[in-house]
Design an enzyme around this catalytic site. Structure first.
Site, mmCIF file in Angstrom:
data_model
loop_
_atom_site.group_PDB
_atom_site.id
_atom_site.type_symbol
_atom_site.label_atom_id
_atom_site.label_comp_id
_atom_site.label_asym_id
_atom_site.label_seq_id
_atom_site.Cartn_x
_atom_site.Cartn_y
_atom_site.Cartn_z
ATOM 1 N N LYS A 1 0.829 -1.197 0.000
ATOM 2 C CA LYS A 1 0.000 0.000 0.000
ATOM 3 C C LYS A 1 0.877 1.267 0.000
ATOM 4 O O LYS A 1 2.086 1.186 0.241
ATOM 5 C CB LYS A 1 -0.930 -0.050 1.217
ATOM 6 C CG LYS A 1 -1.898 -1.243 1.171
ATOM 7 C CD LYS A 1 -2.811 -1.278 2.390
ATOM 8 C CE LYS A 1 -3.793 -2.457 2.281
ATOM 9 N NZ LYS A 1 -4.752 -2.468 3.414
ATOM 10 N N TYR B 1 -12.268 -2.967 -3.569
ATOM 11 C CA TYR B 1 -12.829 -3.079 -2.218
ATOM 12 C C TYR B 1 -14.358 -3.067 -2.235
ATOM 13 O O TYR B 1 -14.985 -2.709 -1.231
ATOM 14 C CB TYR B 1 -12.295 -1.940 -1.334
ATOM 15 C CG TYR B 1 -10.885 -2.181 -0.812
ATOM 16 C CD1 TYR B 1 -10.568 -3.343 -0.094
ATOM 17 C CD2 TYR B 1 -9.883 -1.240 -1.004
ATOM 18 C CE1 TYR B 1 -9.278 -3.560 0.395
ATOM 19 C CE2 TYR B 1 -8.591 -1.452 -0.506
ATOM 20 C CZ TYR B 1 -8.301 -2.617 0.197
ATOM 21 O OH TYR B 1 -7.037 -2.827 0.692
ATOM 22 N N PHE C 1 -15.700 3.208 6.672
ATOM 23 C CA PHE C 1 -14.354 3.648 6.296
ATOM 24 C C PHE C 1 -14.066 3.501 4.805
ATOM 25 O O PHE C 1 -12.954 3.784 4.351
ATOM 26 C CB PHE C 1 -13.310 2.877 7.113
ATOM 27 C CG PHE C 1 -13.439 1.377 7.019
ATOM 28 C CD1 PHE C 1 -12.907 0.677 5.939
ATOM 29 C CD2 PHE C 1 -14.107 0.651 8.010
ATOM 30 C CE1 PHE C 1 -13.032 -0.699 5.838
ATOM 31 C CE2 PHE C 1 -14.230 -0.733 7.921
ATOM 32 C CZ PHE C 1 -13.689 -1.406 6.824
ATOM 33 N N ARG D 1 -1.442 -14.788 3.526
ATOM 34 C CA ARG D 1 -2.255 -14.191 4.605
ATOM 35 C C ARG D 1 -1.601 -14.427 5.967
ATOM 36 O O ARG D 1 -1.595 -13.553 6.820
ATOM 37 C CB ARG D 1 -3.675 -14.777 4.602
ATOM 38 C CG ARG D 1 -4.523 -14.374 3.408
ATOM 39 C CD ARG D 1 -5.041 -12.961 3.504
ATOM 40 N NE ARG D 1 -6.055 -12.777 4.517
ATOM 41 C CZ ARG D 1 -6.833 -11.696 4.623
ATOM 42 N NH1 ARG D 1 -6.720 -10.699 3.746
ATOM 43 N NH2 ARG D 1 -7.712 -11.598 5.578
ATOM 44 N N THR E 1 -5.844 -8.286 10.156
ATOM 45 C CA THR E 1 -6.212 -6.975 9.596
ATOM 46 C C THR E 1 -5.745 -5.843 10.512
ATOM 47 O O THR E 1 -5.194 -4.841 10.061
ATOM 48 C CB THR E 1 -7.742 -6.910 9.395
ATOM 49 O OG1 THR E 1 -8.119 -7.986 8.531
ATOM 50 C CG2 THR E 1 -8.168 -5.587 8.801
ATOM 51 N N ARG F 1 2.481 -7.186 9.151
ATOM 52 C CA ARG F 1 1.766 -6.157 9.910
ATOM 53 C C ARG F 1 2.214 -6.121 11.374
ATOM 54 O O ARG F 1 2.266 -5.070 11.990
ATOM 55 C CB ARG F 1 0.253 -6.365 9.789
ATOM 56 C CG ARG F 1 -0.287 -5.964 8.412
ATOM 57 C CD ARG F 1 -1.739 -6.381 8.256
ATOM 58 N NE ARG F 1 -2.311 -5.975 6.979
ATOM 59 C CZ ARG F 1 -3.448 -6.469 6.489
ATOM 60 N NH1 ARG F 1 -4.119 -7.392 7.169
ATOM 61 N NH2 ARG F 1 -3.909 -6.053 5.318
ATOM 62 N N VAL G 1 -4.908 0.069 11.838
ATOM 63 C CA VAL G 1 -5.642 -0.719 10.840
ATOM 64 C C VAL G 1 -5.773 0.050 9.527
ATOM 65 O O VAL G 1 -5.768 -0.541 8.440
ATOM 66 C CB VAL G 1 -7.023 -1.170 11.387
ATOM 67 C CG1 VAL G 1 -7.978 -0.006 11.567
ATOM 68 C CG2 VAL G 1 -7.628 -2.240 10.484
ATOM 69 N N ASN H 1 -2.095 -0.192 7.197
ATOM 70 C CA ASN H 1 -1.552 -1.512 7.518
ATOM 71 C C ASN H 1 -0.673 -2.126 6.426
ATOM 72 O O ASN H 1 -0.528 -3.336 6.324
ATOM 73 C CB ASN H 1 -2.663 -2.455 7.991
ATOM 74 C CG ASN H 1 -3.700 -2.746 6.921
ATOM 75 O OD1 ASN H 1 -3.556 -2.289 5.777
ATOM 76 N ND2 ASN H 1 -4.719 -3.499 7.266
ATOM 77 N N HIS I 1 -1.767 -5.513 1.263
ATOM 78 C CA HIS I 1 -2.994 -6.261 0.982
ATOM 79 C C HIS I 1 -2.632 -7.649 0.472
ATOM 80 O O HIS I 1 -1.676 -7.797 -0.288
ATOM 81 C CB HIS I 1 -3.819 -5.548 -0.099
ATOM 82 C CG HIS I 1 -4.898 -6.421 -0.671
ATOM 83 N ND1 HIS I 1 -6.132 -6.550 -0.078
ATOM 84 C CD2 HIS I 1 -4.913 -7.259 -1.747
ATOM 85 C CE1 HIS I 1 -6.855 -7.416 -0.781
ATOM 86 N NE2 HIS I 1 -6.148 -7.859 -1.794
ATOM 87 N N GLU J 1 -9.163 -10.475 -8.213
ATOM 88 C CA GLU J 1 -8.252 -9.342 -8.028
ATOM 89 C C GLU J 1 -7.123 -9.364 -9.059
ATOM 90 O O GLU J 1 -6.742 -8.317 -9.589
ATOM 91 C CB GLU J 1 -7.694 -9.354 -6.599
ATOM 92 C CG GLU J 1 -8.768 -9.010 -5.570
ATOM 93 C CD GLU J 1 -8.370 -9.262 -4.116
ATOM 94 O OE1 GLU J 1 -9.237 -9.101 -3.246
ATOM 95 O OE2 GLU J 1 -7.193 -9.610 -3.856
HETATM 96 P P1 DAT Z 1 -7.638 -7.348 5.112
HETATM 97 O O1 DAT Z 1 -6.857 -6.248 4.451
HETATM 98 O O2 DAT Z 1 -6.901 -7.924 6.276
HETATM 99 O O3 DAT Z 1 -8.125 -8.390 4.145
HETATM 100 P P2 DAT Z 1 -10.390 -6.351 5.145
HETATM 101 O O4 DAT Z 1 -10.541 -6.966 3.800
HETATM 102 O O5 DAT Z 1 -11.400 -6.660 6.186
HETATM 103 O O6 DAT Z 1 -8.933 -6.667 5.765
HETATM 104 O O7 DAT Z 1 -10.344 -4.752 5.001
HETATM 105 C C1 DAT Z 1 -9.635 -4.181 3.932
HETATM 106 C C2 DAT Z 1 -8.868 -2.986 4.444
HETATM 107 O O8 DAT Z 1 -9.786 -2.014 4.938
HETATM 108 C C3 DAT Z 1 -7.937 -3.275 5.616
HETATM 109 O O9 DAT Z 1 -6.682 -3.794 5.221
HETATM 110 C C4 DAT Z 1 -7.813 -1.930 6.237
HETATM 111 C C5 DAT Z 1 -9.193 -1.321 6.007
HETATM 112 N N1 DAT Z 1 -10.018 -1.511 7.217
HETATM 113 C C6 DAT Z 1 -10.586 -2.660 7.652
HETATM 114 N N2 DAT Z 1 -11.261 -2.473 8.792
HETATM 115 C C7 DAT Z 1 -11.110 -1.158 9.098
HETATM 116 C C8 DAT Z 1 -11.555 -0.321 10.153
HETATM 117 N N3 DAT Z 1 -12.308 -0.806 11.142
HETATM 118 N N4 DAT Z 1 -11.188 0.983 10.131
HETATM 119 C C9 DAT Z 1 -10.422 1.484 9.134
HETATM 120 N N5 DAT Z 1 -9.979 0.760 8.110
HETATM 121 C C10 DAT Z 1 -10.307 -0.544 8.088
HETATM 122 MG MG MG Z 2 -9.515 -8.279 2.592
#
Ligand code: DAT
Ligand code: MG
Length: 169
Positions: free
Chosen positions: A29, A69, A77, A105, A111, A122, A129, A132, A135, A146
């Site tokens: 990122k 996303y 968010f 992963r 996350t 991470r 979060v 982070n 991805h 993706e």
């Molecule tokens: P991951 O990236 O671990 O697959 P995710 O798909 O649930 O997690 O979410 C995608 C991204 O969105 C994550 O890397 C960071 C952001 N995100 C997730 N939960 C969040 C939150 N509660 N507040 C802010 N950003 C968040």
């Molecule tokens: Mg994800």
């Protein structure tokens, strides 16, 4: 004696799923790029024994990121996430190997960086979060989607990894 005979690379070498041909999508990122973590992150996947089959640096459009996303579109968010992800260059990659989706992963961590163990990306390199660093696709199916969203087929290179004989049984 002598070295083992060459095997056809990639897809189909193991029964079930995609075997050694399984692929996942990874993106470093904008915070990871700005903090000069690109080499460190690639090094970890390389040393694990995963195979790099696609790599590019790009500043992604908000349109691409909204699609990437899309499953999170109803989360509070979502727009901040899309803005942050488009705020600077990202390094988009495709990595290949046995169980690569799960392996990546695991190496990334949870996350929320606060729940990520030391030794994970991470767990070692970030605290928030919303910043982070990296991805990774969460399933073989989302990896497929993706990869096709971020890469054209001709941007992925199928190459024989000479280390494969020393990585796989
Ligand atoms: P991951 O990236 O671990 O697959 P995710 O798909 O649930 O997690 O979410 C995608 C991204 O969105 C994550 O890397 C960071 C952001 N995100 C997730 N939960 C969040 C939150 N509660 N507040 C802010 N950003 C968040
Ligand atoms: Mg994800």
């Amino acid at each position: 004696g002598g070295p083992p005979p060459p095997r056809p690379p990639g897809r189909g070498r193991r029964s079930g799923a995609a075997g050694l041909g399984e692929r996942t999508f990874v993106a470093i990122k904008p915070d990871g790029v700005q903090r000069h973590l690109v080499g460190e992150i690639i090094r970890r996947f390389e040393r694990k024994g995963l195979q790099l089959v696609g790599l590019k640096l790009l500043q992604a459009s908000e349109e691409l990121l909204r699609e990437h996303y899309i499953a999170l579109r109803d989360r509070p968010f979502y727009s901040r996430l899309v803005k942050y992800m488009s705020s600077g260059p990202v390094v988009a990659m495709v990595w290949q190997g046995l169980d690569v989706v799960k392996t990546v992963r695991t190496m990334i961590g949870e996350t929320n960086p606060a729940e990520s163990r030391p030794g994970t990306i991470r767990g070692d390199f970030c605290v928030e979060v919303s910043k982070n660093v990296i991805h990774g696709s969460d399933s073989v199916e989302s990896a497929r989607q993706e990869i096709s969203l971020w890469f054209r087929p001709e941007e992925l290179t199928c190459w024989e990894d000479t280390a494969e004989h020393w990585i796989y049984a």
